[in-house]
Design an enzyme around this catalytic site. Sequence first.
Site, PDB file in Angstrom:
ATOM      1  N   HIS A   1       4.145 -10.257 -22.716  1.00  0.00           N
ATOM      2  CA  HIS A   1       5.442  -9.760 -23.159  1.00  0.00           C
ATOM      3  C   HIS A   1       5.535  -8.253 -22.919  1.00  0.00           C
ATOM      4  CE1 HIS A   1       5.528 -13.635 -25.243  1.00  0.00           C
ATOM      5  NE2 HIS A   1       6.834 -13.467 -25.348  1.00  0.00           N
TER       6      HIS A   1
ATOM      7  N   LYS B   1       6.758  -5.234 -27.924  1.00  0.00           N
ATOM      8  CA  LYS B   1       6.585  -6.371 -28.840  1.00  0.00           C
ATOM      9  C   LYS B   1       5.546  -6.031 -29.905  1.00  0.00           C
ATOM     10  CE  LYS B   1       5.887 -11.390 -28.974  1.00  0.00           C
ATOM     11  NZ  LYS B   1       7.086 -11.607 -29.809  1.00  0.00           N
TER      12      LYS B   1
END
Length: 255
Positions: free
Chosen positions: A146, A150
């Site tokens: 990600h 995040k």
Amino acid sequence: MINVVVCGALGKMGRIMVDEIAGDPELSLAGAVEAPGHPGLGSKIGGVAVTADLAAAAKLADVVVDFTNPAAAIAAIEAAAAAGKAAISGATGFTAEQLASAKKAGAAIPLIISPNMSAGVNLLFKVVADVARALPDFDVEIVEMHHNKKKDSPSGTAAKLAGVVAEARPGSSVIHGREGILGPRPPAEIAVHALRGGDVVGEHAIVFAGEGERFELGHRAHSRRTFARGALRAIRFIHGKKPGFYTMADVLGLA
């Protein structure tokens, strides 16, 4: 018309949800909620003023939708329950205790909590369970990547994938990463590895490795709108449902 209140309305997912709701003739934005002290309070998004009064906003909704964090999600579910309205949360990073608290808070209303509302990912959950049962002797490794903003690790989706495999294979154990001289890999181990970098929306790969062959499954999200559109399907599904805990598998007819 289904009236929707969005919690975390000024966040990345919240803004996309507001935009998607505006483009859907069956939905109407009834409220936009942000945390107390947020600099955007009082501003307008989707034609409504952003408020921190969660309880008042929930009363305007048919469905309360949350894309925030576990603590805020529990508060949103509690507010929806107090108002007798359905709730959906796409927050990730729940501990087992927080998830239990969220389900308890929403016991009297229709409720969906899902770490990923993408149709493709939820189909992946089902396929992974089938493969885990069909290939019981294959080692399982899960890799997710990600963007570098995040906060939680591993992703809620990776944790769910590990849980799906563990449920299909009783006696399995989940580990996160490896370091040092560990010896041979235990056959019941499910390993989860988290990568972070750039602006990656979300990628998940599941490797089933056996003797002489390897079977791989995966999913790549190219846009956060994928999750928002899944949430729109969830809104239509849950509106008017009896109280209970539902999943995206129910929404998609995969249960």
